[in-house]
Motif scaffolding. Structure first.
Motif, mmCIF file in Angstrom:
data_model
loop_
_atom_site.group_PDB
_atom_site.id
_atom_site.type_symbol
_atom_site.label_atom_id
_atom_site.label_comp_id
_atom_site.label_asym_id
_atom_site.label_seq_id
_atom_site.Cartn_x
_atom_site.Cartn_y
_atom_site.Cartn_z
ATOM 1 N N VAL A 1 81.497 11.595 -7.307
ATOM 2 C CA VAL A 1 82.930 11.359 -7.489
ATOM 3 C C VAL A 1 83.240 10.257 -6.437
ATOM 4 N N ALA A 2 84.163 9.404 -7.025
ATOM 5 C CA ALA A 2 84.757 8.189 -6.251
ATOM 6 C C ALA A 2 85.665 8.862 -5.019
ATOM 7 N N LYS A 3 85.391 8.366 -4.030
ATOM 8 C CA LYS A 3 86.330 8.871 -2.852
ATOM 9 C C LYS A 3 87.221 7.805 -2.258
ATOM 10 N N ALA A 4 86.585 6.774 -1.983
ATOM 11 C CA ALA A 4 87.593 5.314 -1.577
ATOM 12 C C ALA A 4 87.175 4.147 -2.249
ATOM 13 N N ASP A 5 88.314 3.491 -2.612
ATOM 14 C CA ASP A 5 88.176 2.430 -3.520
ATOM 15 C C ASP A 5 89.447 1.358 -2.875
ATOM 16 N N VAL A 6 89.063 0.672 -1.803
ATOM 17 C CA VAL A 6 90.055 -0.102 -1.396
ATOM 18 C C VAL A 6 90.075 -1.718 -1.544
ATOM 19 N N PRO A 7 90.623 -2.409 -2.241
ATOM 20 C CA PRO A 7 90.495 -3.732 -2.280
ATOM 21 C C PRO A 7 90.322 -4.704 -1.018
ATOM 22 N N LEU A 8 89.166 -5.355 -0.850
ATOM 23 C CA LEU A 8 89.161 -6.118 0.300
ATOM 24 C C LEU A 8 88.503 -7.503 0.028
ATOM 25 N N GLY A 9 89.727 -8.422 -0.559
ATOM 26 C CA GLY A 9 89.413 -9.806 -1.132
ATOM 27 C C GLY A 9 88.691 -9.894 -2.473
ATOM 28 N N GLU A 10 87.681 -10.405 -2.326
ATOM 29 C CA GLU A 10 86.717 -10.505 -3.617
ATOM 30 C C GLU A 10 85.752 -9.127 -3.797
ATOM 31 N N HIS A 11 85.716 -8.302 -2.863
ATOM 32 C CA HIS A 11 85.018 -7.108 -3.046
ATOM 33 C C HIS A 11 85.868 -5.953 -2.646
ATOM 34 N N ARG A 12 85.305 -4.735 -2.390
ATOM 35 C CA ARG A 12 85.937 -3.338 -2.306
ATOM 36 C C ARG A 12 85.297 -2.465 -1.268
ATOM 37 N N TRP A 13 86.079 -1.816 -0.695
ATOM 38 C CA TRP A 13 85.438 -0.621 0.187
ATOM 39 C C TRP A 13 85.380 0.463 -0.609
ATOM 40 N N LEU A 14 84.043 0.701 -1.205
ATOM 41 C CA LEU A 14 83.868 1.503 -2.332
ATOM 42 C C LEU A 14 82.825 2.899 -2.118
ATOM 43 N N THR A 15 83.264 3.952 -2.085
ATOM 44 C CA THR A 15 82.379 4.991 -1.596
ATOM 45 C C THR A 15 82.339 6.133 -2.732
ATOM 46 N N VAL A 16 81.334 6.849 -2.754
ATOM 47 C CA VAL A 16 81.338 8.225 -3.499
ATOM 48 C C VAL A 16 80.623 9.216 -2.902
ATOM 49 N N VAL A 17 80.816 10.464 -3.336
ATOM 50 C CA VAL A 17 80.602 11.605 -2.714
ATOM 51 C C VAL A 17 79.912 12.631 -3.586
ATOM 52 N N SER A 18 79.371 13.584 -3.191
ATOM 53 C CA SER A 18 78.625 14.550 -4.070
ATOM 54 C C SER A 18 79.980 15.561 -4.710
ATOM 55 N N PRO A 19 80.114 15.900 -5.787
ATOM 56 C CA PRO A 19 81.232 16.705 -6.129
ATOM 57 C C PRO A 19 80.851 18.048 -5.455
ATOM 58 N N ASP A 20 79.858 18.378 -5.229
ATOM 59 C CA ASP A 20 79.555 19.611 -4.493
ATOM 60 C C ASP A 20 80.144 19.763 -2.807
ATOM 61 N N ASP A 21 80.222 18.439 -2.481
ATOM 62 C CA ASP A 21 80.770 18.242 -1.051
ATOM 63 C C ASP A 21 81.596 17.038 -0.843
#
Length: 128
Positions: free
Chosen positions: A27-47
């Motif tokens: 599951v996507a958790k963080a999606d923050v634009p940072l110029g050309e890229h993103r601070w992009l994280t995923v996590v387990s749906p169970d946790d």
């Protein structure tokens, strides 16, 4: 002290997000634009408040060399725990995921390794 984040380098963050959410089921958790890229994280749906996996852009030249060397040597970039490697192998293979190692018993664990389509080999592991 606890592990909060872990990163893997990916060659395309949008492609990685699709693969890690739509195919692997994270599951996507963080999606923050940072110029050309993103601070992009995923996590387990169970946790959902557990360890976040950062889908880190491979923008640094050393990351591309490192990733290619790991793949060339058949070394997974990371490992994900699953309850049943055989069942997960069948599910992912049914979705078109390419495995470089079919399920294999290795002492107290059973593992399999697949290509994440983003420049990495990923291991799934089950304690037996």
């Amino acid at each position: 002290m606890r592990i909060n984040l872990s990163s893997i380098f990916v060659d395309d963050q949008a492609k990685a997000l699709r693969f890690y959410t739509e195919v692997l089921g994270f599951v996507a958790k963080a999606d923050v634009p940072l110029g050309e890229h993103r601070w992009l994280t995923v996590v387990s749906p169970d946790d959902p408040n557990g360890t976040e996996l950062v889908l880190e852009p491979d923008a640094h030249p050393a990351s591309k060399v490192f990733m290619a060397a790991l793949v060339d040597d058949g070394i997974p970039a990371t490992s994900f725990a699953v309850d049943d490697v055989a069942a997960e192998f069948a599910r992912l293979r049914g979705l078109g995921v390419r495995f470089t190692q079919e399920p294999a018993e290795m002492g107290p664990v059973t593992t399999a390794v697949f290509d994440d389509t983003c420049g990495n080999l990923i291991q799934i592991a089950q304690l037996t």
